[in-house]
Write a protein that holds these residues in place. Structure first.
Motif, mmCIF file in Angstrom:
data_model
loop_
_atom_site.group_PDB
_atom_site.id
_atom_site.type_symbol
_atom_site.label_atom_id
_atom_site.label_comp_id
_atom_site.label_asym_id
_atom_site.label_seq_id
_atom_site.Cartn_x
_atom_site.Cartn_y
_atom_site.Cartn_z
ATOM 1 N N ASN A 205 0.825 -1.207 0.000
ATOM 2 C CA ASN A 205 0.000 0.000 0.000
ATOM 3 C C ASN A 205 0.858 1.255 0.000
ATOM 4 O OD1 ASN A 205 -2.392 -1.458 0.007
ATOM 5 N ND2 ASN A 205 -2.517 -1.505 2.248
ATOM 6 N N LYS A 206 1.957 1.221 0.758
ATOM 7 C CA LYS A 206 2.856 2.376 0.798
ATOM 8 C C LYS A 206 3.500 2.598 -0.565
ATOM 9 C CE LYS A 206 4.952 5.678 3.038
ATOM 10 N NZ LYS A 206 4.195 6.836 3.572
ATOM 11 N N PHE A 207 3.877 1.515 -1.225
ATOM 12 C CA PHE A 207 4.463 1.620 -2.563
ATOM 13 C C PHE A 207 3.494 2.299 -3.523
ATOM 14 C CE2 PHE A 207 4.440 -0.227 -6.817
ATOM 15 C CZ PHE A 207 5.697 0.119 -7.273
ATOM 16 N N PHE A 208 2.263 1.832 -3.558
ATOM 17 C CA PHE A 208 1.299 2.410 -4.485
ATOM 18 C C PHE A 208 0.956 3.860 -4.120
ATOM 19 C CE2 PHE A 208 0.092 -2.040 -5.718
ATOM 20 C CZ PHE A 208 0.420 -1.893 -7.058
ATOM 21 N N GLU A 209 0.997 4.181 -2.843
ATOM 22 C CA GLU A 209 0.752 5.569 -2.429
ATOM 23 C C GLU A 209 1.818 6.502 -2.988
ATOM 24 O OE1 GLU A 209 0.619 5.555 1.784
ATOM 25 O OE2 GLU A 209 -1.331 4.532 1.903
ATOM 26 N N GLN A 210 3.055 6.006 -3.119
ATOM 27 C CA GLN A 210 4.151 6.832 -3.622
ATOM 28 C C GLN A 210 4.227 6.823 -5.150
ATOM 29 O OE1 GLN A 210 5.578 8.795 -1.673
ATOM 30 N NE2 GLN A 210 5.040 7.900 0.293
ATOM 31 N N PHE A 211 3.954 5.680 -5.759
ATOM 32 C CA PHE A 211 4.127 5.548 -7.201
ATOM 33 C C PHE A 211 2.865 5.890 -7.998
ATOM 34 C CE2 PHE A 211 8.030 3.693 -6.010
ATOM 35 C CZ PHE A 211 8.841 3.613 -7.135
ATOM 36 N N SER A 212 1.739 5.993 -7.320
ATOM 37 C CA SER A 212 0.482 6.335 -7.983
ATOM 38 C C SER A 212 -0.159 7.529 -7.293
ATOM 39 C CB SER A 212 -0.471 5.141 -7.955
ATOM 40 O OG SER A 212 -1.762 5.507 -8.387
ATOM 41 N N LYS A 213 -0.713 8.451 -8.074
ATOM 42 C CA LYS A 213 -1.451 9.574 -7.494
ATOM 43 C C LYS A 213 -2.854 9.141 -7.117
ATOM 44 C CE LYS A 213 -1.604 13.971 -6.381
ATOM 45 N NZ LYS A 213 -2.899 13.940 -5.667
ATOM 46 N N HIS A 214 -3.344 8.091 -7.762
ATOM 47 C CA HIS A 214 -4.690 7.588 -7.488
ATOM 48 C C HIS A 214 -4.654 6.075 -7.293
ATOM 49 C CE1 HIS A 214 -6.909 11.316 -8.154
ATOM 50 N NE2 HIS A 214 -6.097 11.538 -9.166
ATOM 51 N N PRO A 215 -4.083 5.605 -6.176
ATOM 52 C CA PRO A 215 -4.014 4.155 -5.940
ATOM 53 C C PRO A 215 -5.389 3.500 -5.864
ATOM 54 C CG PRO A 215 -3.396 5.379 -3.959
ATOM 55 C CD PRO A 215 -3.468 6.374 -5.076
ATOM 56 N N GLU A 216 -6.425 4.307 -5.594
ATOM 57 C CA GLU A 216 -7.769 3.744 -5.530
ATOM 58 C C GLU A 216 -8.258 3.280 -6.905
ATOM 59 O OE1 GLU A 216 -8.338 8.047 -6.593
ATOM 60 O OE2 GLU A 216 -7.085 6.902 -5.200
ATOM 61 N N LYS A 217 -7.606 3.742 -7.965
ATOM 62 C CA LYS A 217 -7.977 3.315 -9.317
ATOM 63 C C LYS A 217 -7.342 1.977 -9.704
ATOM 64 C CE LYS A 217 -8.651 7.931 -11.330
ATOM 65 N NZ LYS A 217 -8.251 8.855 -12.439
ATOM 66 N N ALA A 291 -1.147 12.898 -11.887
ATOM 67 C CA ALA A 291 -0.708 11.537 -12.221
ATOM 68 C C ALA A 291 0.666 11.277 -11.631
ATOM 69 C CB ALA A 291 -0.665 11.336 -13.737
ATOM 70 N N GLY A 292 0.893 10.034 -11.213
ATOM 71 C CA GLY A 292 2.188 9.620 -10.702
ATOM 72 C C GLY A 292 2.929 8.775 -11.716
ATOM 73 N N HIS A 293 3.790 7.864 -11.220
ATOM 74 C CA HIS A 293 4.559 7.023 -12.125
ATOM 75 C C HIS A 293 3.657 6.021 -12.857
ATOM 76 C CE1 HIS A 293 8.257 5.489 -13.756
ATOM 77 N NE2 HIS A 293 8.008 4.256 -13.332
ATOM 78 N N PHE A 294 2.586 5.590 -12.197
ATOM 79 C CA PHE A 294 1.599 4.727 -12.855
ATOM 80 C C PHE A 294 0.645 5.589 -13.680
ATOM 81 C CE2 PHE A 294 3.240 1.624 -10.001
ATOM 82 C CZ PHE A 294 2.883 0.369 -10.483
ATOM 83 N N ILE A 295 1.203 6.306 -14.614
ATOM 84 C CA ILE A 295 0.465 7.305 -15.376
ATOM 85 C C ILE A 295 -0.649 6.687 -16.219
ATOM 86 C CG2 ILE A 295 2.139 7.225 -17.260
ATOM 87 C CD1 ILE A 295 1.726 10.182 -17.701
ATOM 88 N N SER A 296 -0.424 5.488 -16.732
ATOM 89 C CA SER A 296 -1.420 4.850 -17.597
ATOM 90 C C SER A 296 -2.645 4.379 -16.822
ATOM 91 C CB SER A 296 -0.797 3.663 -18.341
ATOM 92 O OG SER A 296 -0.295 2.710 -17.432
ATOM 93 N N ILE A 297 -2.529 4.312 -15.501
ATOM 94 C CA ILE A 297 -3.664 3.966 -14.649
ATOM 95 C C ILE A 297 -4.250 5.218 -14.014
ATOM 96 C CG2 ILE A 297 -4.418 2.673 -12.608
ATOM 97 C CD1 ILE A 297 -2.278 0.613 -13.185
ATOM 98 N N ASP A 298 -3.380 6.090 -13.508
ATOM 99 C CA ASP A 298 -3.843 7.307 -12.837
ATOM 100 C C ASP A 298 -4.722 8.170 -13.736
ATOM 101 O OD1 ASP A 298 -2.527 6.636 -10.517
ATOM 102 O OD2 ASP A 298 -0.827 7.958 -10.848
ATOM 103 N N GLN A 299 -4.312 8.323 -14.973
ATOM 104 C CA GLN A 299 -5.054 9.164 -15.927
ATOM 105 C C GLN A 299 -5.215 8.397 -17.242
ATOM 106 O OE1 GLN A 299 -6.603 11.816 -15.147
ATOM 107 N NE2 GLN A 299 -5.688 12.179 -13.135
#
Length: 314
Positions: A205-217, A291-299
């Motif tokens: 969860n901590k990883f996704f919080e840092q690498f994604s702006k929207h981990p809920e997606k 958007a974070g590093h997981f840009i293709s998911i965040d946006q």
């Protein structure tokens, strides 16, 4: 030693140390059959998120079996998707439906990382990475390829495209790692090392919080797969081999290139867009907000539209 090199060296040491496990299978990535079976089950569960018809195939290469997921009309422009470290091809679940509507999409699992590809070699040099993908392209007789690549996949895609003889028509880079510079926010990026060393749901969860702006997606099915990749997988991404491409090399890219970076990316700062614009002759750049590093998911909607417009632009 620079901070970037220190970070990459530490992560590589961690990964190599995790490989020092007695194997009860012939798989270089999964030391145990039980771990692999649990991971493959989660992989198949994540594939349910694609919401589009697909075929799975295993292509024989000199480096092992390349697992390829194919979607879209057979007469569509070829689009090849290259994933980030340990993300596997299932990471494209928010994008594949839009991308495959008019295009023939090929998502390829990298053989020395968690996924369904199966390596018969313990290591791959950059020249081997190029040869591996080219053998897959040759199998499908792919020409004038539109490469869409994320994170570490973006570095490999750039490496491929810089080869004098390649099959690439256009190159779309989504938060490419190490391509234009080093790690931007080392402290936040270090959550990836912690997850690899001591995998736990809390660290995931901590990883996704840092690498994604929207981990809920990020769907729980994919989160489970990514967690099991870190828990049971012993990937060898060989990050220290990912050198920053010299300006003189990037200037030789004669094809259209697009670079997208999230405004909250822990790997890339927004300055890489300026560096790309100053270096690559024919480049479009976009800073994707929220958007974070997981840009293709965040946006996903913005990324999908941008990539499709880029591919179809004449």
């Amino acid at each position: 030693m620079t901070m970037r090199k220190a970070f990459l060296l530490l992560l590589t040491v961690v990964i190599l140390a995790s490989c020092a496990v007695t194997q009860d299978s012939n798989d270089y990535v999964f030391p145990t059959r039980t771990g692999k079976l649990l991971y493959l089950r989660s992989y198949n569960n994540a594939l349910r998120l694609w919401k589009v018809k697909y075929e799975e195939a295993d292509v024989v290469t000199s480096y092992g079996l390349a697992h390829v997921i194919v979607s879209g009309p057979k007469n569509g422009k070829p689009v090849v998707l290259m994933h980030g470290t340990d993300a596997s091809s299932t990471m494209w679940f928010p994008n594949v439906k839009a991308l495959s509507q008019k295009h023939r999409v090929y998502a390829i699992d990298y053989p020395l990382e968690t996924g369904k590809s199966l390596a018969t070699v313990k290591d791959m040099e950059p020249k081997d990475m190029v040869a591996f993908y080219n053998q897959v392209f040759a199998h499908y007789n792919l020409k004038d390829i539109n490469l869409v690549a994320a994170s570490r996949g973006g570095w490999i895609a750039t490496l491929l495209t810089l080869e004098p003889e390649n099959r690439v028509a256009k190159l779309a880079l989504l938060s490419p790692a190490q391509t234009f510079g080093g790690v931007d926010k080392l402290g936040k990026a270090f959550t990836a090392v912690k997850l690899k060393m001591f995998p736990s749901p809390k660290r995931l969860n901590k990883f996704f919080e840092q690498f994604s702006k929207h981990p809920e997606k990020i769907d729980r099915k994919y989160k489970e797969q990514f967690y099991l990749a870190n828990k049971f997988g012993r990937s060898k991404p060989d990050l220290i081999k990912m050198y920053r491409f010299p300006k003189e090399q990037l200037q030789t890219l004669a094809i259209p290139v697009m670079v997208l970076v999230g405004d909250h990316d822990v790997i890339n700062d927004r300055d890489i867009l300026q560096r790309a614009a100053e270096t690559i002759p024919h480049v479009d750049t976009l800073l994707v907000k929220d958007a974070g590093h997981f840009i293709s998911i965040d946006q996903a909607a913005i990324v999908n539209q941008s990539v499709i417009e880029f591919i179809d632009k004449k």
